[in-house]
Design a protein around this motif. Structure first.
Motif, mmCIF file in Angstrom:
data_model
loop_
_atom_site.group_PDB
_atom_site.id
_atom_site.type_symbol
_atom_site.label_atom_id
_atom_site.label_comp_id
_atom_site.label_asym_id
_atom_site.label_seq_id
_atom_site.Cartn_x
_atom_site.Cartn_y
_atom_site.Cartn_z
ATOM 1 N N VAL A 272 27.742 15.694 -28.994
ATOM 2 C CA VAL A 272 28.645 15.697 -27.825
ATOM 3 C C VAL A 272 28.543 17.037 -27.093
ATOM 4 O O VAL A 272 28.485 17.076 -25.858
ATOM 5 C CB VAL A 272 30.108 15.411 -28.258
ATOM 6 N N ALA A 273 28.475 18.137 -27.853
ATOM 7 C CA ALA A 273 28.379 19.465 -27.231
ATOM 8 C C ALA A 273 27.101 19.566 -26.397
ATOM 9 O O ALA A 273 27.124 20.074 -25.266
ATOM 10 C CB ALA A 273 28.418 20.558 -28.292
ATOM 11 N N ALA A 274 25.984 19.066 -26.943
ATOM 12 C CA ALA A 274 24.713 19.117 -26.214
ATOM 13 C C ALA A 274 24.799 18.280 -24.939
ATOM 14 O O ALA A 274 24.314 18.684 -23.877
ATOM 15 C CB ALA A 274 23.578 18.618 -27.111
ATOM 16 N N TRP A 275 25.450 17.136 -25.034
ATOM 17 C CA TRP A 275 25.594 16.274 -23.858
ATOM 18 C C TRP A 275 26.468 16.942 -22.790
ATOM 19 O O TRP A 275 26.146 16.933 -21.607
ATOM 20 C CB TRP A 275 26.197 14.928 -24.296
ATOM 21 N N LEU A 276 27.569 17.561 -23.244
ATOM 22 C CA LEU A 276 28.463 18.244 -22.302
ATOM 23 C C LEU A 276 27.741 19.393 -21.600
ATOM 24 O O LEU A 276 27.919 19.609 -20.391
ATOM 25 C CB LEU A 276 29.694 18.788 -23.041
ATOM 26 N N GLU A 277 26.907 20.146 -22.359
ATOM 27 C CA GLU A 277 26.148 21.278 -21.807
ATOM 28 C C GLU A 277 25.366 20.860 -20.573
ATOM 29 O O GLU A 277 25.211 21.638 -19.636
ATOM 30 C CB GLU A 277 25.148 21.814 -22.848
ATOM 31 N N SER A 278 24.837 19.652 -20.606
ATOM 32 C CA SER A 278 23.947 19.241 -19.513
ATOM 33 C C SER A 278 24.695 18.420 -18.460
ATOM 34 O O SER A 278 24.081 17.919 -17.517
ATOM 35 C CB SER A 278 22.778 18.428 -20.080
ATOM 36 N N HIS A 279 26.008 18.285 -18.586
ATOM 37 C CA HIS A 279 26.746 17.480 -17.614
ATOM 38 C C HIS A 279 27.106 18.319 -16.382
ATOM 39 O O HIS A 279 27.644 19.420 -16.512
ATOM 40 C CB HIS A 279 28.018 16.914 -18.253
ATOM 41 N N PRO A 280 26.810 17.796 -15.180
ATOM 42 C CA PRO A 280 27.047 18.593 -13.971
ATOM 43 C C PRO A 280 28.529 18.938 -13.720
ATOM 44 O O PRO A 280 28.820 19.923 -13.033
ATOM 45 C CB PRO A 280 26.504 17.699 -12.837
ATOM 46 N N ARG A 281 29.456 18.172 -14.259
ATOM 47 C CA ARG A 281 30.888 18.443 -14.027
ATOM 48 C C ARG A 281 31.440 19.498 -14.992
ATOM 49 O O ARG A 281 32.567 19.953 -14.845
ATOM 50 C CB ARG A 281 31.707 17.150 -14.190
ATOM 51 N N VAL A 282 30.649 19.846 -15.992
ATOM 52 C CA VAL A 282 31.143 20.766 -17.019
ATOM 53 C C VAL A 282 30.680 22.189 -16.718
ATOM 54 O O VAL A 282 29.493 22.453 -16.527
ATOM 55 C CB VAL A 282 30.654 20.323 -18.417
ATOM 56 N N ALA A 283 31.652 23.118 -16.648
ATOM 57 C CA ALA A 283 31.328 24.499 -16.279
ATOM 58 C C ALA A 283 30.922 25.320 -17.497
ATOM 59 O O ALA A 283 30.116 26.252 -17.390
ATOM 60 C CB ALA A 283 32.531 25.144 -15.596
ATOM 61 N N ARG A 284 31.477 24.985 -18.669
ATOM 62 C CA ARG A 284 31.242 25.850 -19.818
ATOM 63 C C ARG A 284 31.612 25.089 -21.086
ATOM 64 O O ARG A 284 32.582 24.347 -21.112
ATOM 65 C CB ARG A 284 32.167 27.056 -19.658
ATOM 66 N N VAL A 285 30.797 25.273 -22.151
ATOM 67 C CA VAL A 285 31.072 24.621 -23.436
ATOM 68 C C VAL A 285 31.178 25.696 -24.515
ATOM 69 O O VAL A 285 30.311 26.565 -24.613
ATOM 70 C CB VAL A 285 29.937 23.623 -23.804
ATOM 71 N N ASN A 286 32.247 25.644 -25.306
ATOM 72 C CA ASN A 286 32.361 26.538 -26.471
ATOM 73 C C ASN A 286 32.088 25.722 -27.718
ATOM 74 O O ASN A 286 32.800 24.764 -28.009
ATOM 75 C CB ASN A 286 33.771 27.131 -26.563
ATOM 76 N N TYR A 287 31.014 26.103 -28.423
ATOM 77 C CA TYR A 287 30.678 25.411 -29.665
ATOM 78 C C TYR A 287 29.864 26.373 -30.532
ATOM 79 O O TYR A 287 28.935 27.013 -30.047
ATOM 80 C CB TYR A 287 29.868 24.129 -29.361
ATOM 81 N N PRO A 288 30.205 26.494 -31.825
ATOM 82 C CA PRO A 288 29.558 27.528 -32.649
ATOM 83 C C PRO A 288 28.046 27.384 -32.838
ATOM 84 O O PRO A 288 27.409 28.334 -33.309
ATOM 85 C CB PRO A 288 30.298 27.406 -33.992
ATOM 86 N N ALA A 289 27.438 26.254 -32.483
ATOM 87 C CA ALA A 289 25.989 26.137 -32.633
ATOM 88 C C ALA A 289 25.238 26.662 -31.410
ATOM 89 O O ALA A 289 24.013 26.776 -31.438
ATOM 90 C CB ALA A 289 25.602 24.682 -32.884
ATOM 91 N N ALA A 290 25.966 26.987 -30.327
ATOM 92 C CA ALA A 290 25.309 27.390 -29.083
ATOM 93 C C ALA A 290 24.473 28.654 -29.293
ATOM 94 O O ALA A 290 24.903 29.596 -29.971
ATOM 95 C CB ALA A 290 26.355 27.626 -28.003
ATOM 96 N N ALA A 291 23.267 28.651 -28.721
ATOM 97 C CA ALA A 291 22.353 29.783 -28.892
ATOM 98 C C ALA A 291 22.945 31.062 -28.298
ATOM 99 O O ALA A 291 22.618 32.164 -28.749
ATOM 100 C CB ALA A 291 21.014 29.464 -28.242
ATOM 101 N N ASP A 292 23.813 30.915 -27.282
ATOM 102 C CA ASP A 292 24.381 32.111 -26.636
ATOM 103 C C ASP A 292 25.816 32.388 -27.105
ATOM 104 O O ASP A 292 26.572 33.078 -26.425
ATOM 105 C CB ASP A 292 24.335 31.941 -25.113
ATOM 106 N N HIS A 293 26.201 31.847 -28.249
ATOM 107 C CA HIS A 293 27.552 32.091 -28.758
ATOM 108 C C HIS A 293 27.740 33.592 -29.039
ATOM 109 O O HIS A 293 26.859 34.217 -29.624
ATOM 110 C CB HIS A 293 27.796 31.281 -30.044
ATOM 111 N N PRO A 294 28.883 34.172 -28.601
ATOM 112 C CA PRO A 294 29.064 35.628 -28.790
ATOM 113 C C PRO A 294 29.035 36.075 -30.263
ATOM 114 O O PRO A 294 28.767 37.234 -30.538
ATOM 115 C CB PRO A 294 30.440 35.897 -28.162
ATOM 116 N N ASP A 295 29.328 35.170 -31.199
ATOM 117 C CA ASP A 295 29.342 35.554 -32.623
ATOM 118 C C ASP A 295 28.181 34.927 -33.389
ATOM 119 O O ASP A 295 28.278 34.692 -34.601
ATOM 120 C CB ASP A 295 30.680 35.116 -33.251
#
Ligand SMILES: *Cc1c(COP(=O)(O)O)cnc(C)c1O
Length: 393
Positions: A272-295
């Motif tokens: 779901v997180a990957a799908w949201l990442e590529s959705h044009p209506r979604v500005a930002r996704v927070n999910y711990p698997a993201a490559a650009d996660h601050p932690d």
């Protein structure tokens, strides 16, 4: 024999032998008190010379089986199953502070009711409360020096932005300063992190969430290291925060399938997180698997490579409150309700629920904007979850 977590979840705690035959699962013991053939034996039970049941405020066999099951998942010296996650937190903090400085250093991003517990229960009793960004290790080190806390309190994964503090390093700093580390492990679960192994002293869960998992029981647990176990038990016997036997039974039943459910929920969240990442209506996704996660470095160090939790939060473009309300009202499958970790996917709007009490400006500073929603993925088919989000977006 060293068993895997899936196996321990199914077997631990059950099949105690009350007579010639052994029940396959633990019965619900609702009795308030217990009889012994000889009063001398009861005397020794009351005197804690021998183990035994005497009165339900002290312990009951159903609860004890659940505690054994939870201990088999989380590790530690002992567990106390409680009537809610919040009362578990309250007793864990009390145990941590009992013979230490009455000062708590807490992560600034905590479950809303936990902040209320600190502000409305502990502060009025004379406990100093200091908040710190738990993901900023320099700030934590400085705050420990300044506040000289008796206890450090953090969540493994923060709500709703899903930040992850370096628990192993923080445990080290707390220990050096003579403070106990209390960790709320509700979001990560023992499948992703076992805080006692990382140096925490007391671990708390809301059993209401992933561990029971079906949205039908409220409960909590404290899992303790050796050093705090007697205190926990004494506080518990005195005040009676224990989970009732009916709830203990339901929770035990839930925990048996927890590893199965949680793996599925994490897998669904990843998709779901990957799908949201590529959705044009979604500005930002927070999910711990993201490559650009601050932690990301801490996440890689502390969590298993294939599990990143089943919580996602995301911002929807050009949305204020009315547009978020309309979006949520369009959901047909995703359950719009507070709580998380259930078999069904759930959505919550932090601005009106978990973070309602926080002034909008302060919320904004915390990064919790009015266009942010939080999703807890369930065990449904991921295509159906995505289809519902798609039609609502
Ligand atoms: C739900 C929750 C709690 C409180 O648990 P209850 O069972 O509702 O008392 C505490 N911490 C976290 C992270 C939670 O999600």
């Amino acid at each position: 024999m060293s068993l895997n977590i899936d196996t321990r979840a199914v077997h631990a705690g059950d099949r105690k032998k009350p007579g010639a035959a052994v029940p396959v699962t633990t019965p619900i013991y609702s009795a308030a008190s217990y009889i012994y053939d000889e009063t001398a034996v009861l005397d020794r039970v009351f005197g804690k010379e021998i183990a035994g049941d005497s009165y339900a405020r002290y312990e009951n066999p159903t609860n004890r089986a659940l505690e054994e099951q939870l201990l088999a998942l989380e590790g530690g010296a002992g567990a106390m199953a409680c009537a809610s996650g919040m009362i578990a937190l309250q007793f864990a903090l009390q145990a941590a502070l009992l013979d230490r400085r009455k000062s708590v250093l807490a992560a600034s991003a905590l479950y809303g009711a936990t902040i209320n517990l600190l502000r409305n229960v502990f502060e009025p009793m004379g406990v100093e409360v200091t908040l710190v960004d738990i993901c900023d290790l320099e700030a934590v080190a400085q705050a420990i020096q300044e506040a000289r806390p008796g206890c450090v309190l953090m969540e493994t994964i923060s709500n709703p932005l899903l930040r992850v503090g370096a628990m192993d390093r923080i445990a080290e700093m707390a220990r050096e300063a003579g403070a106990a580390l209390v960790v709320d492990n509700t979001f990560a679960t023992p499948m992703m992190a076992r805080p006692l192994e990382l140096g925490a002293n007391l671990v708390v869960h809301s059993l209401t969430k992933y561990l029971s998992g079906h949205g039908d029981v409220l409960g909590g647990v404290i899992v303790s290291d050796e050093g705090h176990l007697d205190t926990i038990r004494t506080l518990g016997r005195t005040a009676g925060p224990l989970l009732g036997p009916f709830e203990a039974y339901l929770t035990m039943r839930g925990v048996k399938t927890f590893p199965l459910r949680f793996r599925r929920q994490c897998g669904n969240a990843r998709q779901v997180a990957a799908w949201l990442e590529s959705h044009p209506r979604v500005a930002r996704v927070n999910y711990p698997a993201a490559a650009d996660h601050p932690d990301r470095d801490v996440i890689r160090r502390l969590f298993p490579a294939d599990l990143h939790g089943a919580m996602i939060s995301f911002e929807i473009k050009d949305c204020g409150k009315p547009e978020i309300f309309a979006f949520m009202d369009r959901l047909r499958l995703v359950v719009r309700a507070t709580s998380l970790g259930d078999v069904h996917t759930m959505m919550l709007y932090p601005a009106i629920s978990s973070h309602r009490e926080i002034a909008p400006k302060q919320r904004e500073r915390m990064g919790i904007r009015d266009n942010l929603v939080r999703l807890s993925t369930g065990i449904e088919s991921v295509e159906d979850i995505v289809a519902d989000l798609e039609q609502a977006l």
